[in-house]
Motif scaffolding. Sequence first.
Motif, PDB file in Angstrom:
ATOM      1  N   ALA A  68      -0.115   2.814 -12.695  1.00  0.00           N
ATOM      2  CA  ALA A  68      -1.061   2.180 -12.243  1.00  0.00           C
ATOM      3  C   ALA A  68      -1.617   1.251 -13.160  1.00  0.00           C
ATOM      4  O   ALA A  68      -2.336   0.166 -12.668  1.00  0.00           O
ATOM      5  N   GLY A  69      -1.733   1.297 -14.538  1.00  0.00           N
ATOM      6  CA  GLY A  69      -2.350   0.471 -15.339  1.00  0.00           C
ATOM      7  C   GLY A  69      -2.089  -1.167 -15.382  1.00  0.00           C
ATOM      8  O   GLY A  69      -2.964  -2.018 -15.155  1.00  0.00           O
ATOM      9  N   PRO A  70      -0.705  -1.154 -15.294  1.00  0.00           N
ATOM     10  CA  PRO A  70      -0.384  -2.543 -15.123  1.00  0.00           C
ATOM     11  C   PRO A  70      -0.651  -3.291 -13.609  1.00  0.00           C
ATOM     12  O   PRO A  70      -1.046  -4.379 -13.644  1.00  0.00           O
ATOM     13  N   VAL A 127       0.807  -1.169   0.132  1.00  0.00           N
ATOM     14  CA  VAL A 127       0.039  -0.115   0.027  1.00  0.00           C
ATOM     15  C   VAL A 127       0.920   1.101  -0.030  1.00  0.00           C
ATOM     16  O   VAL A 127       0.765   2.199  -0.955  1.00  0.00           O
ATOM     17  N   THR A 128       1.740   1.303   1.063  1.00  0.00           N
ATOM     18  CA  THR A 128       2.645   2.408   0.996  1.00  0.00           C
ATOM     19  C   THR A 128       3.456   2.732  -0.204  1.00  0.00           C
ATOM     20  O   THR A 128       3.947   3.809  -0.760  1.00  0.00           O
ATOM     21  N   GLY A 129       4.229   1.561  -0.756  1.00  0.00           N
ATOM     22  CA  GLY A 129       5.023   1.673  -1.787  1.00  0.00           C
ATOM     23  C   GLY A 129       4.382   1.981  -3.059  1.00  0.00           C
ATOM     24  O   GLY A 129       4.943   2.779  -3.820  1.00  0.00           O
ATOM     25  N   PHE A 130       3.239   1.511  -3.315  1.00  0.00           N
ATOM     26  CA  PHE A 130       2.387   1.903  -4.365  1.00  0.00           C
ATOM     27  C   PHE A 130       2.004   3.427  -4.365  1.00  0.00           C
ATOM     28  O   PHE A 130       2.145   4.160  -5.304  1.00  0.00           O
ATOM     29  N   ALA A 131       1.375   3.972  -3.139  1.00  0.00           N
ATOM     30  CA  ALA A 131       1.300   5.363  -3.145  1.00  0.00           C
ATOM     31  C   ALA A 131       2.529   6.297  -3.239  1.00  0.00           C
ATOM     32  O   ALA A 131       2.298   7.264  -3.797  1.00  0.00           O
ATOM     33  N   GLY A 156      -4.004  -7.118 -10.837  1.00  0.00           N
ATOM     34  CA  GLY A 156      -4.837  -7.136  -9.861  1.00  0.00           C
ATOM     35  C   GLY A 156      -6.161  -7.992 -10.210  1.00  0.00           C
ATOM     36  O   GLY A 156      -6.692  -8.892  -9.692  1.00  0.00           O
ATOM     37  N   VAL A 157      -6.622  -7.542 -11.387  1.00  0.00           N
ATOM     38  CA  VAL A 157      -7.847  -8.172 -11.836  1.00  0.00           C
ATOM     39  C   VAL A 157      -7.593  -9.416 -12.137  1.00  0.00           C
ATOM     40  O   VAL A 157      -8.494 -10.244 -12.105  1.00  0.00           O
ATOM     41  N   VAL A 158      -6.312  -9.846 -13.202  1.00  0.00           N
ATOM     42  CA  VAL A 158      -6.242 -11.122 -13.543  1.00  0.00           C
ATOM     43  C   VAL A 158      -5.831 -11.990 -12.535  1.00  0.00           C
ATOM     44  O   VAL A 158      -6.541 -13.165 -12.318  1.00  0.00           O
ATOM     45  N   ALA A 159      -5.223 -11.576 -11.230  1.00  0.00           N
ATOM     46  CA  ALA A 159      -5.084 -12.450 -10.220  1.00  0.00           C
ATOM     47  C   ALA A 159      -6.106 -12.740  -9.486  1.00  0.00           C
ATOM     48  O   ALA A 159      -6.333 -13.806  -9.045  1.00  0.00           O
TER      49      ALA A 159
END
Length: 159
Positions: free
Chosen positions: A132-134, A101-105, A139-142
């Motif tokens: 963010a796209g990839p 969460v923090t790394g992505f933010a 996330g959706v595929v997983a």
Amino acid sequence: MSNNKKKKLTPVQQEYQDLAKRKEPPRPVVINCIRAFIVGGAICVLGQAIQDMFIHWGGFDKKEASNPTVAVLILISTILTSLGVYDKMAQWAGAGTAVPVTGFANSMASAAIEHRSEGLVLGVGGKMFKLAGPVIVFGVVAAFFVSLCHLIFNPGGGH
């Protein structure tokens, strides 16, 4: 036709590669792991403390407290990124700051800050969503494959 063979180096290039390997300082792997563990653990402890505060003082149950906890962690990460603190932490701790969460933010905020001079749409929005796209697609595929496994191994429901 793809060439899977390693590119053949000339003797001068090989000599340079050997010299570069000898001159490269050794990596402090154990120290780097300890730093990553300390900082990553501290971020997780902070998240747990925030969740506990929402449960204790906010009247949330454990499941309800999860979403505001994530939002607060994202806010803290974004503020620290904008102040330049998160990047200094990342340089010191390495992978320890890559807590999802923090790394992505941090990655999103860094992209927005870096490209703000190019405008809101093409600069900030374009660069943020290029990153963010990839992540969203993964996330959706997983989630699809996890739900498919759940369906196969737990037919008929049950949570």
